[in-house]
Structures are given as structure tokens and as C-alpha cells.
Design a protein around this motif. Structure first.
Motif, PDB file in Angstrom:
ATOM      1  N   LYS A 107     -11.087   7.209 -12.827  1.00  0.00           N
ATOM      2  CA  LYS A 107     -11.518   6.284 -12.545  1.00  0.00           C
ATOM      3  C   LYS A 107     -12.332   5.295 -13.631  1.00  0.00           C
ATOM      4  O   LYS A 107     -11.426   4.160 -14.513  1.00  0.00           O
ATOM      5  CB  LYS A 107     -12.629   5.717 -11.575  1.00  0.00           C
ATOM      6  N   LYS A 108     -12.965   5.395 -14.435  1.00  0.00           N
ATOM      7  CA  LYS A 108     -13.613   5.403 -15.664  1.00  0.00           C
ATOM      8  C   LYS A 108     -11.834   5.170 -16.549  1.00  0.00           C
ATOM      9  O   LYS A 108     -12.529   4.560 -17.462  1.00  0.00           O
ATOM     10  CB  LYS A 108     -14.653   6.349 -15.888  1.00  0.00           C
ATOM     11  N   THR A 109     -11.268   6.554 -16.854  1.00  0.00           N
ATOM     12  CA  THR A 109     -10.510   6.110 -17.774  1.00  0.00           C
ATOM     13  C   THR A 109      -8.977   4.726 -17.685  1.00  0.00           C
ATOM     14  O   THR A 109      -8.961   4.473 -19.091  1.00  0.00           O
ATOM     15  CB  THR A 109      -9.085   8.028 -18.095  1.00  0.00           C
ATOM     16  N   PHE A 110      -9.312   5.228 -16.058  1.00  0.00           N
ATOM     17  CA  PHE A 110      -8.118   3.486 -16.201  1.00  0.00           C
ATOM     18  C   PHE A 110      -8.375   3.092 -14.953  1.00  0.00           C
ATOM     19  O   PHE A 110      -8.471   3.934 -13.972  1.00  0.00           O
ATOM     20  CB  PHE A 110      -6.416   4.503 -15.486  1.00  0.00           C
ATOM     21  N   PRO A 111      -8.979   2.384 -15.755  1.00  0.00           N
ATOM     22  CA  PRO A 111      -9.880   0.887 -14.507  1.00  0.00           C
ATOM     23  C   PRO A 111      -9.385   0.258 -13.303  1.00  0.00           C
ATOM     24  O   PRO A 111     -10.100   0.097 -12.711  1.00  0.00           O
ATOM     25  CB  PRO A 111     -10.723   0.477 -15.410  1.00  0.00           C
ATOM     26  N   ASP A 112      -7.886   0.423 -13.331  1.00  0.00           N
ATOM     27  CA  ASP A 112      -7.085  -0.099 -13.045  1.00  0.00           C
ATOM     28  C   ASP A 112      -6.297   0.581 -12.219  1.00  0.00           C
ATOM     29  O   ASP A 112      -4.770   0.069 -11.542  1.00  0.00           O
ATOM     30  CB  ASP A 112      -6.016  -1.506 -13.534  1.00  0.00           C
ATOM     31  N   ALA A 113      -6.392   2.152 -12.572  1.00  0.00           N
ATOM     32  CA  ALA A 113      -4.848   2.508 -11.515  1.00  0.00           C
ATOM     33  C   ALA A 113      -5.860   3.156 -10.232  1.00  0.00           C
ATOM     34  O   ALA A 113      -7.326   2.945  -9.256  1.00  0.00           O
ATOM     35  CB  ALA A 113      -5.520   3.711 -11.869  1.00  0.00           C
ATOM     36  N   LEU A 114      -5.388   2.819  -8.858  1.00  0.00           N
ATOM     37  CA  LEU A 114      -5.843   3.665  -7.734  1.00  0.00           C
ATOM     38  C   LEU A 114      -5.831   5.395  -7.532  1.00  0.00           C
ATOM     39  O   LEU A 114      -4.993   5.414  -7.934  1.00  0.00           O
ATOM     40  CB  LEU A 114      -4.841   2.997  -7.269  1.00  0.00           C
ATOM     41  N   VAL A 115      -7.206   5.572  -7.510  1.00  0.00           N
ATOM     42  CA  VAL A 115      -7.629   6.991  -7.738  1.00  0.00           C
ATOM     43  C   VAL A 115      -7.587   7.177  -6.356  1.00  0.00           C
ATOM     44  O   VAL A 115      -9.008   6.415  -5.398  1.00  0.00           O
ATOM     45  CB  VAL A 115      -8.768   7.285  -8.900  1.00  0.00           C
ATOM     46  N   ARG A 147     -10.333  14.231  -0.152  1.00  0.00           N
ATOM     47  CA  ARG A 147     -11.257  13.684   1.659  1.00  0.00           C
ATOM     48  C   ARG A 147     -11.326  12.877   2.011  1.00  0.00           C
ATOM     49  O   ARG A 147     -12.025  12.349   3.388  1.00  0.00           O
ATOM     50  CB  ARG A 147     -12.489  13.983   0.643  1.00  0.00           C
ATOM     51  N   GLU A 148     -10.837  11.946   1.309  1.00  0.00           N
ATOM     52  CA  GLU A 148     -10.632  11.087   2.211  1.00  0.00           C
ATOM     53  C   GLU A 148      -9.042  10.072   2.291  1.00  0.00           C
ATOM     54  O   GLU A 148      -8.371  10.409   1.054  1.00  0.00           O
ATOM     55  CB  GLU A 148     -11.685   9.133   1.343  1.00  0.00           C
ATOM     56  N   THR A 149      -8.822   9.394   3.199  1.00  0.00           N
ATOM     57  CA  THR A 149      -7.888   9.457   3.659  1.00  0.00           C
ATOM     58  C   THR A 149      -7.338   7.807   2.596  1.00  0.00           C
ATOM     59  O   THR A 149      -8.375   7.410   2.167  1.00  0.00           O
ATOM     60  CB  THR A 149      -7.250   8.429   5.181  1.00  0.00           C
ATOM     61  N   HIS A 150      -5.878   7.229   1.896  1.00  0.00           N
ATOM     62  CA  HIS A 150      -5.250   6.462   1.519  1.00  0.00           C
ATOM     63  C   HIS A 150      -5.577   5.467   1.915  1.00  0.00           C
ATOM     64  O   HIS A 150      -5.417   4.716   3.074  1.00  0.00           O
ATOM     65  CB  HIS A 150      -3.929   6.878   1.062  1.00  0.00           C
ATOM     66  N   PRO A 151      -6.663   5.044   0.674  1.00  0.00           N
ATOM     67  CA  PRO A 151      -6.994   3.301   0.820  1.00  0.00           C
ATOM     68  C   PRO A 151      -5.933   2.369   1.648  1.00  0.00           C
ATOM     69  O   PRO A 151      -6.604   1.417   2.450  1.00  0.00           O
ATOM     70  CB  PRO A 151      -8.007   3.238   0.249  1.00  0.00           C
ATOM     71  N   LEU A 152      -5.362   2.499   1.358  1.00  0.00           N
ATOM     72  CA  LEU A 152      -4.146   1.463   1.479  1.00  0.00           C
ATOM     73  C   LEU A 152      -3.969   1.798   3.100  1.00  0.00           C
ATOM     74  O   LEU A 152      -3.698   1.023   3.635  1.00  0.00           O
ATOM     75  CB  LEU A 152      -2.588   0.914   0.398  1.00  0.00           C
ATOM     76  N   ILE A 153      -3.215   2.897   3.210  1.00  0.00           N
ATOM     77  CA  ILE A 153      -3.132   3.072   3.979  1.00  0.00           C
ATOM     78  C   ILE A 153      -4.203   3.025   5.706  1.00  0.00           C
ATOM     79  O   ILE A 153      -3.810   2.564   6.884  1.00  0.00           O
ATOM     80  CB  ILE A 153      -1.979   4.754   4.869  1.00  0.00           C
ATOM     81  N   THR A 154      -5.001   3.678   5.028  1.00  0.00           N
ATOM     82  CA  THR A 154      -6.483   3.301   6.014  1.00  0.00           C
ATOM     83  C   THR A 154      -6.743   2.288   6.605  1.00  0.00           C
ATOM     84  O   THR A 154      -6.938   1.398   7.437  1.00  0.00           O
ATOM     85  CB  THR A 154      -7.476   4.340   5.670  1.00  0.00           C
ATOM     86  N   ARG A 155      -6.027   1.089   5.795  1.00  0.00           N
ATOM     87  CA  ARG A 155      -6.904  -0.481   5.748  1.00  0.00           C
ATOM     88  C   ARG A 155      -5.663  -0.315   6.393  1.00  0.00           C
ATOM     89  O   ARG A 155      -6.230  -1.647   7.109  1.00  0.00           O
ATOM     90  CB  ARG A 155      -6.700  -1.042   4.526  1.00  0.00           C
ATOM     91  N   ALA A 181       7.456   1.016 -14.330  1.00  0.00           N
ATOM     92  CA  ALA A 181       7.113   2.108 -13.500  1.00  0.00           C
ATOM     93  C   ALA A 181       5.902   2.716 -12.765  1.00  0.00           C
ATOM     94  O   ALA A 181       4.499   2.530 -14.240  1.00  0.00           O
ATOM     95  CB  ALA A 181       7.449   2.718 -14.678  1.00  0.00           C
ATOM     96  N   ALA A 182       6.017   3.304 -12.313  1.00  0.00           N
ATOM     97  CA  ALA A 182       4.454   3.839 -11.171  1.00  0.00           C
ATOM     98  C   ALA A 182       4.559   4.776 -11.883  1.00  0.00           C
ATOM     99  O   ALA A 182       5.319   5.629 -12.004  1.00  0.00           O
ATOM    100  CB  ALA A 182       4.361   3.517 -10.085  1.00  0.00           C
ATOM    101  N   GLN A 183       3.736   5.663 -12.831  1.00  0.00           N
ATOM    102  CA  GLN A 183       3.039   7.032 -13.175  1.00  0.00           C
ATOM    103  C   GLN A 183       1.756   7.743 -11.745  1.00  0.00           C
ATOM    104  O   GLN A 183       0.691   6.249 -11.973  1.00  0.00           O
ATOM    105  CB  GLN A 183       2.723   6.945 -14.229  1.00  0.00           C
ATOM    106  N   SER A 222      -5.390  11.749  -7.406  1.00  0.00           N
ATOM    107  CA  SER A 222      -4.332  11.150  -7.195  1.00  0.00           C
ATOM    108  C   SER A 222      -4.883  10.570  -7.802  1.00  0.00           C
ATOM    109  O   SER A 222      -5.596   9.509  -7.754  1.00  0.00           O
ATOM    110  CB  SER A 222      -3.025  10.971  -6.287  1.00  0.00           C
ATOM    111  N   ALA A 223      -3.906  10.137  -9.273  1.00  0.00           N
ATOM    112  CA  ALA A 223      -4.462   8.329  -9.413  1.00  0.00           C
ATOM    113  C   ALA A 223      -2.904   7.855 -10.072  1.00  0.00           C
ATOM    114  O   ALA A 223      -1.755   8.449 -10.574  1.00  0.00           O
ATOM    115  CB  ALA A 223      -4.745   8.413 -10.800  1.00  0.00           C
TER     116      ALA A 223
END
Lengths: 852, 231
Positions: free
Chosen positions: A235-243, A247-255, A212-214, A66-67
């Protein structure tokens, strides 16, 4: 020390004595169990949740990768996306935004969180559940929307009714009950709605520059795809995207989960510490009662170490038993948690018995029990065998050297306890070593200060009561005198209940003060209605419309917003700068603005504000300048909508007063941003009773503008804060429970003394009612004092916390909450005291007197 | 035994600071007791006899002077070392029995053996001693199940468990009625003869003191007489 004694006789004596004191020790076991239960429950739940996040990652994301970005991809970025799908990946796009929805005929709209999906593809994993049951394609036809139940209730609509959104009418085809990726989506600021992307395109909700968030979801082919490569490319194409990927849990949720687990673990540790205080008190009282036995054993040749081993075994056994019972409690806590948070997390992780959490809880229980019982155990060394001879004479005070030596031992024990607790806190709450040391140290110091202050106040209070007691009569006097009788551990009980009350009340007071501050103390003139997504063509019309509405106290102020990303500072790539914490926001696309002149309410700290005619100039907010280490004259490069431009810092400013746009950190000259997509937002000050009317007027003419009423936002914040507070208060209640159990243990510990007292009073004519009153006075006074102490400290702590972290919040004393805390403590203390005094009133005098 | 002296007390004083004033309990006592002697220490209440007994057992330290037990100067021994000496050399009988309430009679008798870390199975000796005091059928009873006289007999058996060379008894019949007191005293003397211990008994009872080989009398913290009784 002989092996024979250590293994055999010590265990035997320890077990027999514990069995004889089982009633008193039962409370001690419970006190430890409460703390261990809270700890294992919190950590067990966190572990189950994390397991679920890992095992259900694909479902929770509804995809493999997801990006999320806040801009429309430019051609080059779109090409990259096409390239990924050309290799066999499936792609679906989800748009999330906030907007206004209304029932036709009812002009007052409601702010909603809208999600637009492609029904043919969404979701890749998991299931969307609607009521009535239907497929996503059926529910999200081109003229349909689905909504959450609470939105329909607010609008007075049923399934099948018509809803207006973005200037168009849609049929409500169903209620959305469950979305697989709700947790990983954007933050909800209003009731939820879903529609198809085609339906969204029929509205005018998305315009150039819209924020709007895409979210781009990918399902990668089973063979021949590489998750890591896809992720890196995005990540390279969208530098400020949350990618993120499955394989890993969502960083915001896990934080968030990590922080919540750490915090709640520390709260549980407070409960455990209180329980351990109870063990120490009980052991101290127990040793006092066993003085003769200990003296006799010393007479018979026992060394202090041998005797300490007996009571150490008892201590460890109590700690271990409390731990085991606590684990059972912990299962209950773990099962209860999902119910506490179900409003925001509609998930029920499968119950999982996490051995790591169990081990942590047991270890913490044993360690804290052992630490706190060190002082009474070590005091065994000071028990002189001639105690049995010299009881009537009273002991010698000892020389000052002896007293100093004893004091040094006590201080060393205290230091060891603090260090041990600090290490425990750091272990439970910190993931990195430096965090663990910092957190553990702060916890230990904070706890030490709290206990010292509480202990000091408790001592003063009891001394005050001692002076007051002779001035009173009858049952009141007897009850007060009971508080400072030998063996009554009133100070320790006051401290333990006081800590629990202090903790719980502090959380409530902070929460209440913050929300009251936000709701009530908005400075005069501060906007209370905000308009979002105003396009350039709407600008003049919106200004005229709003200013002409009755109830608008101050003319609307429109602030332009251009989405741009900082690429370089003084030629250095921003992505490579060492930005920490909140400073990392400058890695993302930001909202920048322009102004013809220096805005009112700003103060220049360095440099000079640029003139309107100058080009390529930017004034920077104080916080941003600090994070980015900017000074006037430095150069910043930007990119926006495919265009790059350079600015020079003209001034550093500070916001002196609150206004719409006060959060803008970068204010440019009017010319530099010309031609770039711009969206305006505005704030207006409207009389409270006229807000709905203004909302209706704006929505009627400009249905694509989102109108945010501060009062509605406050309701949402209130709900979220309430939910969090419920969880915290649930765990901190364990601390109060621990304190109450200690009270019961203390009462149970003085049971025989109380029985003798009852018997003597009865012999001299006291009725059961009279005796019950005396005891009740004692318990209620204890509760009142503990509640008062805890409330005083909570008030003090809240004031300090608010001043330190929320400088705008004004602290007011919450008398009602304080009164409830004090009275509640009294009621609970009385109940606990009587629970531990069972059957005392029924004792027959002669049986007891004859024992002498 | 190469050293004929079992107990030596040399110019011993004992003072206590009660917080408000200094209490002089013993004001300079000196005497010697030979191995195998049966000595009664007499005196009125407050004369210092229990304190003296406690000092002899190393339960307390004198303010000045020295005390030797079986040749060992115990005056300034550390607590644990003193405990070892007590375990090895001293048996004790208290006025109020002082049995451990959570141990059975047999276990109470066995306790000094276990504390001293002696190997082997001490149960045989414990049961033997209980038989000698007439309580072999009460071995598994707890103190609360025994009468005062029976408890004191268990205490007697306990005192002899490790075959100490010195036995100290503090008013051993003080809490008993005449009949039980008689039984206990007879047992004490019989056990003493069988085990060949040096017996020092504190008492205020002249009839009891009459059984002793020697009577030391204290008054107001001073030794006022030291009489040998005719054999």
C-alpha cells in the motif's frame, strides 16, 4: 387482569375462534409468509455468499495477497516487489486489458477482455477449467490463446482455429469454462480471452503509457511471513493500488453485496408490510364478526384488556405461523438466487441455514404484524356492551369530543406504525447508526406518502364507481355495487396490490428509460465510435485513416491522456484530505490532458483560461474543484512516470456539451506534460451502417488499437442491467403476491355474506353463470383499478426519479408496459378472488335460509 | 345486607342522537327495587324497557339522572370499573341466549367465573348448575349442537355462576316456543329462589309478568304504573 383468565380462557377462546376461521386466516398466514420468505431468502443468500467469500477467499483471489495498479512499476517499486519475493513469497503478475480480436480473413474485429498470466505459476489457489481438459501450461502455450465460448461463436471459430490479436495469429487451444479469480478481476467489457504473458509480449498491445491493469498476486510462505506487513508495504509502495488479502473479502464485492442486500431487504420489507396490512384487514373483519361475542363478554364483566389479550394472542399466533411458513419459502428463495445471477457470478454458495437471517425475518414478521393490527385491537375498547341491544337502532355518532379522541388514538397508532417500520427498515438496511436513521426515516416517509396517495386515489376511485353504478345495469351494476358493500375492504386491497404494481413497474420504467436515453438520445455530433490506446507514432496516421473513411460524419478528435497522480494541494497531502464518496477518485492515478486553447463546449466559471505559451497551468472541471475545494491561483503537485511537477489553477470550467474527452477534469498547457508517456484516445461520429467498415479499416492497419462501438457497450450494459432488474423484479413480485393474497383474504372474509347473497340470488332465479359474472366483474374491476393506480404512481415516481438522479434522461410514458400491468392485475385479481370463493356457487338455498 | 335497596333509579333519562334527530328513549324514570324482589318490567315495543335494563346493568350510561346498584353509584363509572361491578353483582340472561359459539356448554357457564378472576376450580359449580337446568349430559356440547331451549338453559346457568345478587333477564323466553319457554321460566324462578337474587325481568308477556312480585309498566319512555302483586 386475572392470571387465570389471561393464561387459560383467553388462549382457549383465541384458539377455538381461530380454528373456526381457519380458511380466512390461512390467507393471512400466507400474506405474512410471502414477506418473511423474501426477507429471509435475501438475507440468507447474502449470508451464504459472504461465508463463501470468506471461506474461499484464497481461491477467489487465486493468491494470498493481491495488488492491482494501472501503471508499470518504476524501478523503486520493482525493488520492493523483489524484496518481498526474496523473503520466500511467490509472485505472479497478471495483465488485464481490452483489445480487439478477429478471425483472419474477416476484417471486422470484436472487443475482448484479455487476461495474460504466467502459466507456470497461475493460479496459486483454485483451478482453471478448460474444454477440452488440459493444464494451464498446455492451454497457454506461447502461440496459443483460450477464449470463452461466446467469443468463438461470434467469430465463427472452433477450438483449433486461428485468431488474430495484436497483429499476431494465435491458435485457439481451448475454451475457458472457469477461472477461480474471475470475480476479483477487472470488469469485463467483452468476451473473455486468456493467453500467457510471453504470448502477450509478442504482440504490440502493451506500450508505454498503456492503461492495462497489472495485478500482482503473492503466495506467502507458510512460516515466517506476515500478511498485514506485506499488505502495508504494498500500500505504501503503490498508493493508488487496490490491495487486498485473503483475510478479508474483496472490498468492491462486499460493498456491492452489502448494498444489494440492503436494497433487496427493503424491497422484501415492502412485501412484508403488505402482508401485515392483510393481517390488519383480516383482524378488523374478524372483530366485526365477533362484535356480539365481545359485547357479551363485556356484559359478563370482561374488561377491554382481557378481551384484547384474546385477539392479541391470535394476532401473534398468525404472525408467528406466517413467519415459520415464510422461513420455508425463504429457503426456496435462497436456493433460486444463484440461478438468477449465474450469468455473472458462476458460483453456487453452499446452502447454509443462517439463524441470524431467520431470526431477523421472524422478528420483522411479528413486529410488522403487531404494529398494523394495533388499530383494530385498540378499537375493542370502543365496543359498547349495549351493542347487542341497540343494533337495530344504529349507534350514536358520538360527540365531537369523542370523535376527536378516537381520531387522536388513530393518529397515535399511525405514528407508532411509521416509527416502528422506520426502525425496522433502518435495522435491516443500515450498517452504521446514522445510515440506519437516514434510511429508516426515508423509507417510512416514502411508504407513508405512497400509502396516503394510493389510499386517497382509491377512495376517489371507489366514490366514482359508486356514482357510476346506478347508471349501469345487470351483472355490471351488481359487481360494481359489491365493491362498496359493508365489510368489503376494497380500499385496502387497492392499496396493497397497487403498491406491488407500482414498485415492480417503477423498476422496469426506470431501467427502460435509462437505456433508451443512452441508446437513442445521443446529441447530434456525439461520437459513437471510440478508439483507445493510440500511441504518439500512430497519431497522424490514425487521424488521416479515420477521416478518409466513408460514413465518418465528423472529423476524428484525438485527446491526449497522461497518467498522473495528485500528491499535494496547496502543500497539503491529498492522501490526508477528507475526500468522501466519488471524491475519493482523486486518491488514484488520473488521466490528465492538455489543450492548445480552451476546448469548444466548455465555459469558464472562475478565473481565466491559460494561454498555450504558459507553463505549469491547469484548468479544473467544476465537480473536481468542488470536491478538492480548489480556486484559481491554488497550487497542485503531481507525479507521473517518476517525475514530479507543479501546476497553478488558472480557471474553473463547466462542460456545456458532450464531446470526446468531455470527462477530462484537468486540462493543462501543452508544455508541462512534454516528455511524459502519453496515449491518445479518439472519438468519431460514424453512420451506423458504416461502423463495421471503419472498425475493419482501423484494425487492419492498427491492430493494437481498441475500437469501441457504443452499440456493443450498450448491449453489455443492457445485459448487466437486465440481470440486476431480474433479481429486483423477482423480489418485488413478492409484494404483488402479498397484495393478491390480501384480496383473497378479503374475499374469504366476506364468504358468509357472499354465500347468503348467492342463495338469495338463486332463490330469485339467478343462474350460476349470472352469479359468476357478478363476482368476476367485482374482482376484475378491483384488479383494473389497482393496476391503474399502481401504473399512474409508477409513472409519476419514475419521472421524479429520473429528473432527480439522471437529469439527462428524458421520460416517456410507456403505454405498452402500463397496459400490460393493468390487464395483468385484472387477471391475477380475478384468479385470486375465485380461488378464495371456492364452492360458493354450489350452496343450496334452503340450507342457508333455514339457518335464520 | 345492610342496604335493603338493591337497585335505585333516580330521574333517569336517555337520549340518542341518530344523526338526523334526537331520540328520547327514557324521559325521567325513578323507582327502587329491594333485595330479593322479583320485578317484571313491561311495555310495548319501543317503550324503552330494554334500554332501561341495559342502564341497570351499566351497559350504557344515562343522559341524566343516577343509578345505584347494591348501593354503588354506577352512573359515571369508567368502562373497566363498570365491568368489574357487572362481574361481581349482575347476572344476565339475553333474549337470544348469546352463548360464545366456540366454547362448550360447561365453558360458557364457567366464563363469568374466569373473567372475574376468581380462584379455585369453578368447574364443580358449573356442572352443578348444568345439572340444575337438566343439561349435565350436554356439558361438552357446543351451542350449535343444542336446541334453542337448551341454549337458554345454559345461559341461565351462566347467569348464576358467580352468585350475583342481581339478575337481569331480557325477554328470556322471547325466542322460545311455549313449552320450552315454560321450562326456562320455571328454572329461572326456581334458581332465583334458591340463590336469593333480586330478579328484574323485561317482558311483554302478561302471563310471565304474573309470576313477578311487582310489575313496572313503561310507555313512551315514561313509567306509567308500578303495581305490587299480592303474595
Amino acid at each position: 387482569m386475572s392470571q387465570t383468565f389471561t393464561m387459560g380462557a383467553a388462549r382457549k377462546i383465541a384458539w377455538r375462534e381461530a380454528r373456526a376461521s381457519s380458511f380466512k386466516f390461512l390467507f393471512v398466514v400466507l400474506a405474512v409468509a410471502v414477506g418473511v420468505g423474501a426477507l429471509t431468502g435475501v438475507r440468507g443468500f447474502s449470508s451464504s455468499f459472504r461465508r463463501m467469500l470468506n471461506s474461499e477467499a484464497r481461491t477467489l483471489m487465486a493468491g494470498d495477497v493481491s495488488a492491482r495498479i494501472f501503471i508499470t512499476p518504476d524501478p523503486a517499486q520493482q525493488k520492493v516487489l523483489d524484496g518481498i519475493t526474496a523473503k520466500g513469497a511467490l509472485l505472479t503478475q497478471i495483465t488485464e486489458t481490452v483489445t480487439m480480436a478477429a478471425k483472419p480473413g474477416n476484417p471486422i474485429p470484436v472487443l475482448v477482455s484479455l487476461k495474460a498470466v504466467d502459466p507456470a505459476r497461475y493460479p496459486f489457489y483454485g483451478e482453471v477449467v478448460f474444454s477440452p481438459k488440459q493444464t494451464v501450461q498446455q492451454a497457454l502455450c506461447d502461440e496459443c490463446v483460450v477464449a470463452a465460448q461466446d467469443l468463438l461463436l461470434r467469430l465463427g471459430l472452433d477450438v483449433g482455429g486461428v485468431l488474430r490479436l495484436g497483429g499476431k495469429d494465435f491458435r485457439v487451444s481451448g475454451i475457458v469454462e472457469k477461472e477461480p479469480d474471475r470475480m476479483t478481476g477487472s470488469l469485463n467489457v467483452g468476451p473473455r480471452m486468456m493467453m500467457s504473458r510471453k504470448a502477450l509480449s509478442q504482440t504490440q498491445l502493451l506500450s508505454e503509457g498503456s492503461r492495462a491493469a497489472q495485478r500482482f498476486l503473492f503466495k506467502l510462505p507458510a512460516v515466517g511471513s506476515n500478511v498485514a506487513e506485506t499488505r502495508d508495504l504494498l500500500k505504501k509502495t503503490f498508493p493508488d493500488a487496490l490491495v487486498t488479502d485473503y483475510r478479508e473479502t474483496h472490498p468492491l464485492i462486499t460493498r456491492g453485496l452489502d448494498r444489494a442486500t440492503s436494497f433487496l431487504s427493503l424491497v422484501s420489507l415492502v412485501a412484508l408490510i403488505i402482508g401485515s396490512l392483510g393481517v390488519a384487514m383480516a383482524m378488523n373483519s374478524h372483530l366485526q364478526q365477533k362484535l356480539d361475542n365481545i359485547a357479551v363478554m363485556k356484559c359478563l364483566g370482561a374488561r377491554s384488556g382481557q378481551i384484547i389479550s384474546i385477539y392479541l394472542m391470535q394476532t401473534l399466533a398468525l404472525g408467528a405461523l406466517g413467519g415459520v411458513v415464510g422461513i420455508a419459502f425463504g429457503v426456496g428463495v435462497q436456493v433460486a438466487f444463484p440461478t438468477l445471477i449465474e450469468r455473472y457470478f458462476q458460483i453456487r454458495p453452499e446452502f447454509f441455514f443462517d439463524w441470524a437471517s431467520v431470526f431477523q425475518g421472524l422478528f420483522a414478521g411479528l413486529l410488522s404484524t403487531l404494529l398494523f393490527t394495533l388499530p383494530p385491537l385498540l378499537s375493542i375498547r370502543d365496543i359498547k356492551p349495549n351493542t347487542i341491544f341497540r343494533r337495530d337502532m344504529g349507534g350514536s355518532k358520538g360527540t365531537w369530543r369523542q370523535r376527536l379522541k378516537q381520531g387522536r388514538v388513530a393518529m397515535a397508532c399511525g405514528a407508532l406504525i411509521l416509527v416502528g417500520l422506520g426502525l425496522l427498515a433502518g435495522w435491516l438496511a443500515g450498517s452504521k447508526l446514522e445510515d440506519a436513521i437516514r434510511l429508516g426515516g426515508s423509507f417510512a416517509i416514502g411508504l407513508a406518502v405512497s400509502i396516503a396517495v394510493l389510499g386517497g386515489f382509491a377512495w376517489l376511485l371507489l366514490r366514482g364507481l359508486k356514482r357510476l353504478a346506478p347508471l349501469t345495469r345487470g351483472s355490471l351494476r351488481h359487481g360494481m355495487a359489491n365493491l362498496y358493500r359493508p365489510g368489503n375492504q376494497a380500499e385496502a386491497v387497492l392499496v396493497s396490490i397497487g403498491i406491488g404494481v407500482m414498485f415492480t413497474l417503477t423498476i422496469y420504467l426506470v431501467q427502460h428509460s435509462l437505456l433508451t436515453e443512452i441508446a437513442e438520445s445521443a446529441p447530434p455530433g456525439m461520437p459513437n465510435v471510440f478508439l483507445i490506446d493510440i500511441t504518439e507514432p500512430m497519431r497522424e496516421g490514425v487521424t488521416q485513416l479515420v477521416n478518409s473513411q466513408p460514413g465518418v460524419e465528423k472529423g476524428v478528435e484525438l485527446i491526449p491522456s497522461v497518467a498522473a497522480r495528485m500528491t499535494h494541494v496547496q502543500g497539503n497531502e491529498v492522501a490526508k484530505m477528507d475526500l468522501k464518496g466519488f471524491g475519493r477518485r482523486f486518491l488514484q492515478t488520473r488521466s490528465i490532458t492538455w489543450s492548445d486553447s480552451q476546448p469548444k463546449g466548455t465555459k469558464v466559471l472562475e478565473g481565466k483560461w491559460h494561454a498555450a505559451s504558459e507553463m505549469g497551468k491547469v484548468a479544473i472541471g467544476q465537480d473536481a474543484a468542488l470536491s478538492l475545494k480548489l480556486k484559481p491561483g491554488m497550487v497542485i503537485d503531481w507525479t507521473s512516470a517518476g517525475r514530479t511537477f507543479r501546476t497553478e489553477v488558472s480557471a474553473i470550467f463547466r462542460q456545456e456539451s458532450v464531446r470526446a474527452g468531455a470527462t477530462q477534469e484537468f486540462i493543462l498547457d501543452p508544455g508541462t506534460l512534454k516528455g511524459l508517456p502519453v496515449i491518445y484516445f479518439a472519438g468519431a461520429r460514424v453512420k451506423t451502417e458504416k461502423v463495421s467498415q471503419v472498425q475493419a479499416a482501423i484494425y487492419g492497419k492498427y491492430p493494437t488499437i481498441s475500437i469501441v462501438n457504443i452499440a456493443d457497450v450498450l448491449d453489455i450494459i443492457q445485459e448487466v442491467v437486465d440481470q440486476i432488474a431480474v433479481v429486483i423484479r423477482f423480489i418485488s413480485a413478492f409484494a404483488i403476491l402479498g397484495g393478491v393474497i390480501i384480496l383473497a383474504a378479503s374475499v374469504a372474509g366476506t364468504r358468509f355474506r357472499r354465500i347468503r347473497e348467492v342463495v338469495i340470488l338463486k332463490t330469485f332465479g339467478a343462474t350460476r353463470n349470472r352469479i359468476a359474472t357478478i363476482f368476476s366483474v367485482e374482482f376484475v374491476l378491483l384488479g383494473l383499478c389497482a393496476g391503474t393506480l399502481g401504473s399512474l404512481l409508477a409513472t409519476g415516481f419514475t419521472s421524479v426519479l429520473l429528473r432527480r438522479f439522471f437529469t439527462e434522461a428524458e421520460f416517456k410514458v410507456e403505454w405498452q408496459a402500463i397496459l400490460i400491468s393493468i390487464l395483468g392485475s385484472a387477471v391475477i385479481a380475478n384468479a385470486a378472488g375465485w380461488a378464495a370463493s371456492a364452492r360458493i356457487l354450489g350452496q343450496k338455498p334452503l340450507a342457508i335460509l333455514r339457518e335464520d | 345486607m345492610s342496604n335493603p335497596i338493591a337497585i335505585e333509579v333516580d330521574q333517569v333519562t336517555r337520549e340518542i342522537d341518530s344523526g338526523t334527530h334526537l331520540v328520547k328513549i327514557l324521559k325521567g324514570i325513578s323507582f327502587q327495587i329491594a333485595h330479593g324482589e322479583f320485578v317484571a318490567i313491561m311495555g310495548a315495543s319501543g317503550s324503552g324497557k330494554s334500554t332501561l335494563l341495559g342502564l341497570l346493568a351499566g351497559l350504557d350510561a344515562p343522559t341524566s339522572g343516577r343509578i345505584f346498584l347494591d348501593g354503588t353509584d354506577i352512573t359515571h363509572l369508567k368502562e373497566d370499573d363498570m365491568a368489574r361491578v357487572r362481574g361481581a353483582k349482575v347476572g344476565f340472561v339475553f333474549q337470544s341466549y348469546q352463548l360464545i359459539p366456540t366454547l362448550t356448554a360447561e365453558e360458557n357457564v364457567l366464563l363469568p367465573h374466569e373473567l372475574a378472576g376468581k380462584g379455585g376450580n369453578g368447574s364443580n359449580r358449573a356442572l352443578q348448575l348444568l345439572e340444575q337446568v337438566g343439561l349435565s349430559d350436554r356439558a361438552s356440547h357446543y351451542p350449535i349442537q343444542l336446541s334453542g331451549g337448551e341454549q337458554q338453559r345454559v345461559a341461565l346457568a351462566r347467569a348464576f355462576m358467580t352468585q350475583p345478587p342481581i339478575l337481569l333477564a331480557d325477554e328470556p323466553t322471547g325466542n322460545l316456543d311455549t313449552a320450552n319457554g315454560r321450562i326456562v321460566l320455571d328454572l329461572l324462578i326456581k334458581l332465583n329462589r334458591n340463590e336469593r337474587t333480586t330478579l328484574v325481568m323485561v317482558t311483554h308477556d302478561k302471563e310471565l309478568a304474573a309470576y313477578a312480585d311487582r310489575v313496572i309498566t313503561l310507555r313512551d319512555g315514561l313509567l306509567v304504573s308500578d303495581e305490587k302483586r299480592a303474595a
